[in-house]
Design a protein around this motif. Structure first.
Motif, PDB file in Angstrom:
ATOM      1  N   THR A 145       0.922  -1.243   0.109  1.00 52.06           N
ATOM      2  CA  THR A 145       0.152   0.045   0.090  1.00 52.06           C
ATOM      3  C   THR A 145       0.832   1.194  -0.063  1.00 52.06           C
ATOM      4  N   GLY A 146       1.957   1.185   0.700  1.00 56.10           N
ATOM      5  CA  GLY A 146       2.932   2.239   0.773  1.00 56.10           C
ATOM      6  C   GLY A 146       3.472   2.581  -0.697  1.00 56.10           C
ATOM      7  N   ASN A 147       3.704   1.623  -1.356  1.00 53.48           N
ATOM      8  CA  ASN A 147       4.022   1.819  -2.766  1.00 53.48           C
ATOM      9  C   ASN A 147       2.864   2.613  -3.637  1.00 53.48           C
ATOM     10  N   ALA A 148       1.701   1.969  -3.365  1.00 55.76           N
ATOM     11  CA  ALA A 148       0.831   2.460  -4.271  1.00 55.76           C
ATOM     12  C   ALA A 148       0.412   4.070  -3.780  1.00 55.76           C
ATOM     13  N   ASP A 149       0.633   4.529  -2.586  1.00 58.06           N
ATOM     14  CA  ASP A 149       0.372   5.758  -2.083  1.00 58.06           C
ATOM     15  C   ASP A 149       1.470   6.485  -2.723  1.00 58.06           C
ATOM     16  N   LEU A 150       2.618   6.090  -2.771  1.00 55.71           N
ATOM     17  CA  LEU A 150       3.802   6.853  -3.312  1.00 55.71           C
ATOM     18  C   LEU A 150       3.571   7.115  -4.704  1.00 55.71           C
ATOM     19  N   GLY A 151       2.941   5.994  -5.399  1.00 58.93           N
ATOM     20  CA  GLY A 151       2.662   6.181  -6.979  1.00 58.93           C
ATOM     21  C   GLY A 151       1.673   7.119  -7.239  1.00 58.93           C
ATOM     22  N   ARG A 152       0.622   7.297  -6.321  1.00 56.97           N
ATOM     23  CA  ARG A 152      -0.620   8.149  -6.773  1.00 56.97           C
ATOM     24  C   ARG A 152       0.135   9.777  -6.606  1.00 56.97           C
ATOM     25  N   PRO A 153       0.446  10.201  -5.605  1.00 60.80           N
ATOM     26  CA  PRO A 153       0.716  11.224  -5.515  1.00 60.80           C
ATOM     27  C   PRO A 153       1.570  11.704  -6.667  1.00 60.80           C
ATOM     28  N   ARG A 154       2.754  11.116  -6.782  1.00 60.17           N
ATOM     29  CA  ARG A 154       3.690  11.271  -7.954  1.00 60.17           C
ATOM     30  C   ARG A 154       2.858  11.674  -9.243  1.00 60.17           C
ATOM     31  N   MET A 155       1.838  10.708  -9.696  1.00 54.97           N
ATOM     32  CA  MET A 155       1.000  10.937 -10.748  1.00 54.97           C
ATOM     33  C   MET A 155       0.484  12.478 -10.682  1.00 54.97           C
ATOM     34  N   SER A 156      -0.192  12.691  -9.653  1.00 57.74           N
ATOM     35  CA  SER A 156      -1.150  13.950  -9.344  1.00 57.74           C
ATOM     36  C   SER A 156      -0.077  15.039  -9.422  1.00 57.74           C
ATOM     37  N   VAL A 157       1.089  14.919  -8.941  1.00 55.03           N
ATOM     38  CA  VAL A 157       2.012  16.230  -8.924  1.00 55.03           C
ATOM     39  C   VAL A 157       2.492  16.353 -10.527  1.00 55.03           C
ATOM     40  N   MET A 158       2.707  15.365 -11.296  1.00 57.72           N
ATOM     41  CA  MET A 158       2.705  15.583 -12.593  1.00 57.72           C
ATOM     42  C   MET A 158       1.592  16.327 -13.361  1.00 57.72           C
ATOM     43  N   LYS A 159       0.425  15.780 -12.990  1.00 55.53           N
ATOM     44  CA  LYS A 159      -0.884  16.470 -13.422  1.00 55.53           C
ATOM     45  C   LYS A 159      -0.783  17.828 -13.076  1.00 55.53           C
ATOM     46  N   ASN A 186       1.431  19.873 -11.904  1.00 61.85           N
ATOM     47  CA  ASN A 186       2.466  20.735 -12.659  1.00 61.85           C
ATOM     48  C   ASN A 186       2.124  21.071 -14.128  1.00 61.85           C
ATOM     49  N   GLU A 187       1.447  20.114 -14.758  1.00 65.90           N
ATOM     50  CA  GLU A 187       0.992  20.282 -16.170  1.00 65.90           C
ATOM     51  C   GLU A 187       0.013  21.397 -16.315  1.00 65.90           C
ATOM     52  N   ALA A 188      -1.136  21.211 -15.059  1.00 63.49           N
ATOM     53  CA  ALA A 188      -2.153  22.266 -15.009  1.00 63.49           C
ATOM     54  C   ALA A 188      -1.570  23.668 -14.772  1.00 63.49           C
ATOM     55  N   ILE A 189      -0.621  23.789 -13.849  1.00 62.40           N
ATOM     56  CA  ILE A 189      -0.110  25.142 -13.607  1.00 62.40           C
ATOM     57  C   ILE A 189       0.571  25.606 -14.756  1.00 62.40           C
ATOM     58  N   ALA A 190       1.157  24.753 -15.345  1.00 62.26           N
ATOM     59  CA  ALA A 190       2.267  25.137 -16.690  1.00 62.26           C
ATOM     60  C   ALA A 190       0.978  25.752 -17.680  1.00 62.26           C
ATOM     61  N   GLY A 191      -0.007  24.960 -17.922  1.00 55.29           N
ATOM     62  CA  GLY A 191      -1.009  25.353 -18.738  1.00 55.29           C
ATOM     63  C   GLY A 191      -1.657  26.629 -18.521  1.00 55.29           C
ATOM     64  N   TYR A 192      -1.813  27.262 -17.177  1.00 52.02           N
ATOM     65  CA  TYR A 192      -2.649  28.029 -16.593  1.00 52.02           C
ATOM     66  C   TYR A 192      -1.538  29.342 -16.945  1.00 52.02           C
ATOM     67  N   VAL A 193      -0.383  28.943 -16.733  1.00 50.66           N
ATOM     68  CA  VAL A 193       0.638  30.138 -16.951  1.00 50.66           C
ATOM     69  C   VAL A 193       0.895  30.539 -18.399  1.00 50.66           C
ATOM     70  N   PHE A 194       0.866  29.444 -19.114  1.00 48.97           N
ATOM     71  CA  PHE A 194       1.142  29.965 -20.750  1.00 48.97           C
ATOM     72  C   PHE A 194      -0.327  30.496 -21.189  1.00 48.97           C
ATOM     73  N   MET A 195      -1.441  30.239 -20.605  1.00 46.76           N
ATOM     74  CA  MET A 195      -2.547  30.843 -20.971  1.00 46.76           C
ATOM     75  C   MET A 195      -2.952  32.042 -20.522  1.00 46.76           C
ATOM     76  N   LEU A 196      -2.218  32.470 -19.369  1.00 51.95           N
ATOM     77  CA  LEU A 196      -2.426  33.628 -18.635  1.00 51.95           C
ATOM     78  C   LEU A 196      -2.717  34.972 -19.438  1.00 51.95           C
TER      79      LEU A 196
END
Lengths: 289, 310
Positions: B4-18, B20-30
């Motif tokens: 479960t620890g691994n799975a917990d680690l896995g999920r936040p990593r994905m959402s961090v990437m997402k 980051n992408e969302a932040i980048a999207g809004y920065v470029f679109m600002l």
């Protein structure tokens, strides 16, 4: 027997084909004249004396080609001042439009984020939204912050996306580029700014040229914007300057035509140079839109 | 536990990437975002608010309810004149421009024509001429005494016209002028025609159909998306026309070319009635929106999109 009649029919067909082709060319040449004669009329009028212009029936060729009219027009018209003013609006606005529309195109075309669909829909909406509705409130807003009779309204519009249709063009183009580029660059440790500047901007050069030409033409031609925002003559653009020339020399159609031609030539030259990008851009908005 | 620890680690990593992408999207679109919110839709709402007031440049605005709208629809002589002139012009220019553009495109699409690119360039040139320059040129050509048109008519022994200087010929003259600059729709039609399937055209040939059958049953349906787009854009542009009435006719003669965009300009920037002009702008917007919806309803369904490339 049957063969000969076949051959005859083919010959007839060929003749018919040639005949229709000739007619086609005649129509096309007539169309060419319709397109170009008005422009010749502009040139011809600009080279006549004022007495010669008001002769009936009008002459098709000037008796002497008075290029000196252009010198006089430049003296009376201060073409250089209006040209400089137009450039003061145009250059920063073209840069701003290309930069901010490509940034938005990158976000809308290649990145995933919540709310993307909504923002894209609003961009499309802004494309069809008739501009006359926002004209008055925009003027009042700029007037409230003391930005009328300055170039701020033009700069702000250009540096905030530079028009929905340009954003749309950029987004459509960015979508066609393979995603692998971004992904392999990410693996190599590049951030999104680096991806944008080093990978996408070079690949997007054609569409950026298209958008640059479109926005050049827009600001070169723009009339209603300068008319509303600019009040003093030393801020006027070419489009406004020609009208003040007309106000001052109401019946000097030779000078008015000369000044008009001064405005036509750069636009046509730019079109001739960048025709490929220009026409591709028109087709892209029309066919994919 | 470990799993479960691994799975917990896995999920936040994905959402961090997402994230980051969302932040980048809004920065470029600002920049676009600011533009859309503050320069477009914000102003759109502001315009609606102004239309319920008696706003002028100086002095405070008072809320007057629907008064501007009522006055426009009931009392304003110029309003109805203007609507009539605009509808006439928009309709006329759409028909004239689209027919000219389509006709040229069909001619240029012929296989036997050489120098297609040359003709296309020439036919595009009028659309490049800046609006103010083009207005001045046409004004001069329309001149009843010393203009090109009447000179040509006289030469051919035809009756002359007063063109933009008479009430009943002013709008048709401006329609004629609008058809001169039909480059953009022409280019779009050309690209549409290039995509018409040759096999379908051959099928008509085999069935014994003529050129007209091909045109009505194959070409028109296959270019219907561009036909639809060009017509819609043409109507919007026709409704928004301004420079011709401002530069050439000043709305005259006898209000024959008092197009709404010019009337809005006059009410707001010359008569200083911003509230009233905003109400006018909104009525025009509503009329235009209804027109667009009707077009979508009736013709949108008939538009043919080949395969999945809509």
């Amino acid at each position: 027997m049957a063969q000969t009649s076949d051959v005859k029919a083919m010959k007839l067909n060929k003749k018919k084909l040639r005949f229709s082709t000739v007619i086609l060319y005649i129509i096309l040449i007539a169309g060419t004249l319709v397109c170009l004669v008005p422009l010749y009329w502009m040139l011809r009028s600009s080279l006549m004396s004022n007495a010669e212009i008001f002769v009936f029936p009008p002459k098709f060729f000037p008796s002497t080609w008075r290029w000196s009219n252009y010198v006089k027009t430049f003296q009376n018209f201060e073409a250089l001042k209006y040209f400089t003013n137009t450039m003061k609006i145009l250059v920063p606005c073209v840069i701003g439009t290309v930069l901010t529309s490509s940034m938005a195109g990158y976000a809308l075309g290649r990145l995933q984020f919540p709310g993307k669909k909504l923002w894209f829909a609003l961009t499309i909406g802004a494309m069809i939204l008739p501009g006359h509705v926002v004209l008055i409130p925009l003027y009042l807003t700029y007037s409230a912050i003391g930005a009328t009779n300055t170039y701020t309204p033009f700069y702000l519009a250009a540096w905030c996306g530079g028009g929905a249709s340009n954003v749309f063009l950029m987004r459509q183009f960015m979508r066609t580029l393979p995603k692998d580029y971004d992904e392999s660059a990410m693996i190599d440790g590049a951030n999104r700014l680096q991806i944008f500047l080093r990978i996408l901007v070079p690949l997007c050069a054609p569409i950026m040229i298209t958008v640059a030409i479109f926005s050049f033409m827009f600001y070169w031609n723009d009339f209603q914007g300068p008319l509303i925002y600019l009040r003093s003559d030393n801020k006027f653009t070419l489009a406004l300057g020609i009208l003040s020339l007309r106000g001052a020399y109401a019946s000097k159609w030779n000078y008015i035509m000369a000044a008009s031609l001064v405005m036509v030539v750069p636009a046509v030259v730019l079109f001739a140079i960048g025709q490929r990008y220009f026409i591709e851009g028109i087709v892209l908005t029309g066919v994919k839109g | 536990m470990k799993g479960t620890g691994n799975a917990d680690l896995g999920r936040p990593r994905m959402s961090v990437m997402k994230r980051n992408e969302a932040i980048a999207g809004y920065v470029f679109m600002l920049p676009l975002l600011l533009g859309i919110v503050f320069l477009t839709y914000g102003q759109f709402v502001y315009s609606l608010i102004i239309s319920f007031t008696d706003k002028s440049v100086f002095g405070t605005a008072n809320f007057v309810g629907l008064q501007n709208y009522v006055k426009l629809l009931r009392e304003d002589f110029f309003f109805w004149k203007s609507i009539k002139a605009t509808v006439l012009y928009a309709f006329g220019s759409v028909v004239a421009t689209q027919l000219t553009a389509l006709a040229i495109a069909i001619l240029l699409n012929n296989r036997n024509i050489k120098g297609k690119a040359f003709f296309r360039t020439i036919f595009y040139v009028p659309s490049i001429v800046p609006a103010v320059a083009s207005c001045l040129l046409w004004m001069w050509m329309f001149n009843p005494d010393f203009g090109l048109f009447n000179a040509a008519l006289k030469l051919l022994g035809l009756p002359t016209s007063k063109w933009i200087y008479a009430e009943n010929t002013a709008v048709p003259s401006l329609v004629l002028m609008s058809a001169w600059a039909c480059g953009a729709p022409m280019v779009i039609y050309l690209s549409g025609l290039a995509n018409v399937s040759p096999t379908l055209l051959e099928a008509v040939d085999i069935d014994g159909g003529g050129a007209w059958t091909k045109f009505i049953h194959i070409t028109i349906p296959m270019i219907s998306p561009v036909l639809f787009y060009n017509t819609l854009m043409g109507i919007i542009a026709g409704f928004m026309t301004f420079t011709n009435s401002y530069v050439m006719t000043e709305g005259g003669p006898n209000n024959a070319t008092l197009f709404v965009n010019y009337l809005i300009y006059r009410d707001a920037f010359q008569y200083n009635e911003f509230g009233y002009a905003s109400a006018l702008a909104w009525i025009v917007f509503i009329v235009l929106a209804i027109c667009t919806l009707v077009i979508f309803k009736f013709f949108g369904k008939k538009v043919y999109y080949g395969g999945a490339d809509q």
